[in-house]
Design an enzyme around this catalytic site. Structure first.
Site, short mmCIF file in Angstrom:
data_model
loop_
_atom_site.label_atom_id
_atom_site.label_comp_id
_atom_site.label_asym_id
_atom_site.label_seq_id
_atom_site.Cartn_x
_atom_site.Cartn_y
_atom_site.Cartn_z
CG MET A 1 6.28 -5.70 27.71
SD MET A 1 7.67 -6.16 29.05
CE MET A 1 8.75 -6.43 28.96
N PRO A 2 6.58 -2.32 29.70
CG PRO A 2 6.03 -0.41 30.31
CD PRO A 2 5.78 -1.64 29.97
CG LEU A 3 12.42 -5.40 33.48
CD1 LEU A 3 11.65 -6.25 33.55
CD2 LEU A 3 13.45 -5.65 32.71
CB VAL A 34 1.23 -0.64 30.80
CG1 VAL A 34 1.69 -1.89 30.95
CG2 VAL A 34 2.57 0.18 30.58
CB THR A 72 13.78 -1.27 31.05
OG1 THR A 72 14.87 -0.92 31.65
CG2 THR A 72 14.30 -0.74 29.78
#
Length: 129
Positions: A1-3, A34, A72
């Site tokens: 779960m990238p931000l 993802v 992130t």
């Protein structure tokens, strides 16, 4: 779960900014596994006086089209995946919106899985088996 946080100089049209979102998301799907609809991204635009960069740092000739992309993500991916992500983002953003490779600056910030809350005040990754 990238931000994902994308920063650039102000003045680009909406289609340009959407192409940034689309290219980064596609690269994340293709190289970082993802899941679909895992899109948590922002763009911030900065006036020239508030956007500084080293124009030739590391012998790379950057222009005012430079885009900072900070991702992130969980600290679960290896060096090969990271290198693949960097290459894929650069290739896709070269296709659309037409960024030069020299103007694609990517940084990954890795965090432990328990450092995320997706809502309801829960640490969903820490509470999963």
């Amino acid at each position: 779960m990238p931000l994902v946080h994308i920063a650039l100089r102000a003045g680009k049209p909406e289609a340009y900014r959407q192409a940034l979102f689309d290219g980064v998301y596609r690269a994340l799907r293709e190289t970082f596994n993802v899941p679909e609809d895992d899109q948590f991204m922002t763009i911030t635009e900065h006036e020239a006086a508030n956007f500084r960069y080293g124009a030739t740092y590391m012998n790379i000739a950057r222009s005012d089209d430079l885009v900072f992309i900070q991702i992130t993500a969980n600290n679960t991916r290896g060096l090969d995946q990271k290198k693949a992500l960097f290459r894929r983002i650069t290739a896709l953003l070269g296709e659309s919106p037409g960024l030069r490779g020299e103007d694609v600056f990517v940084n990954i910030v890795e965090v432990a899985k328990e450092n995320w809350s997706f809502g309801h005040g829960l640490a969903q990754y820490a509470e999963s088996p």
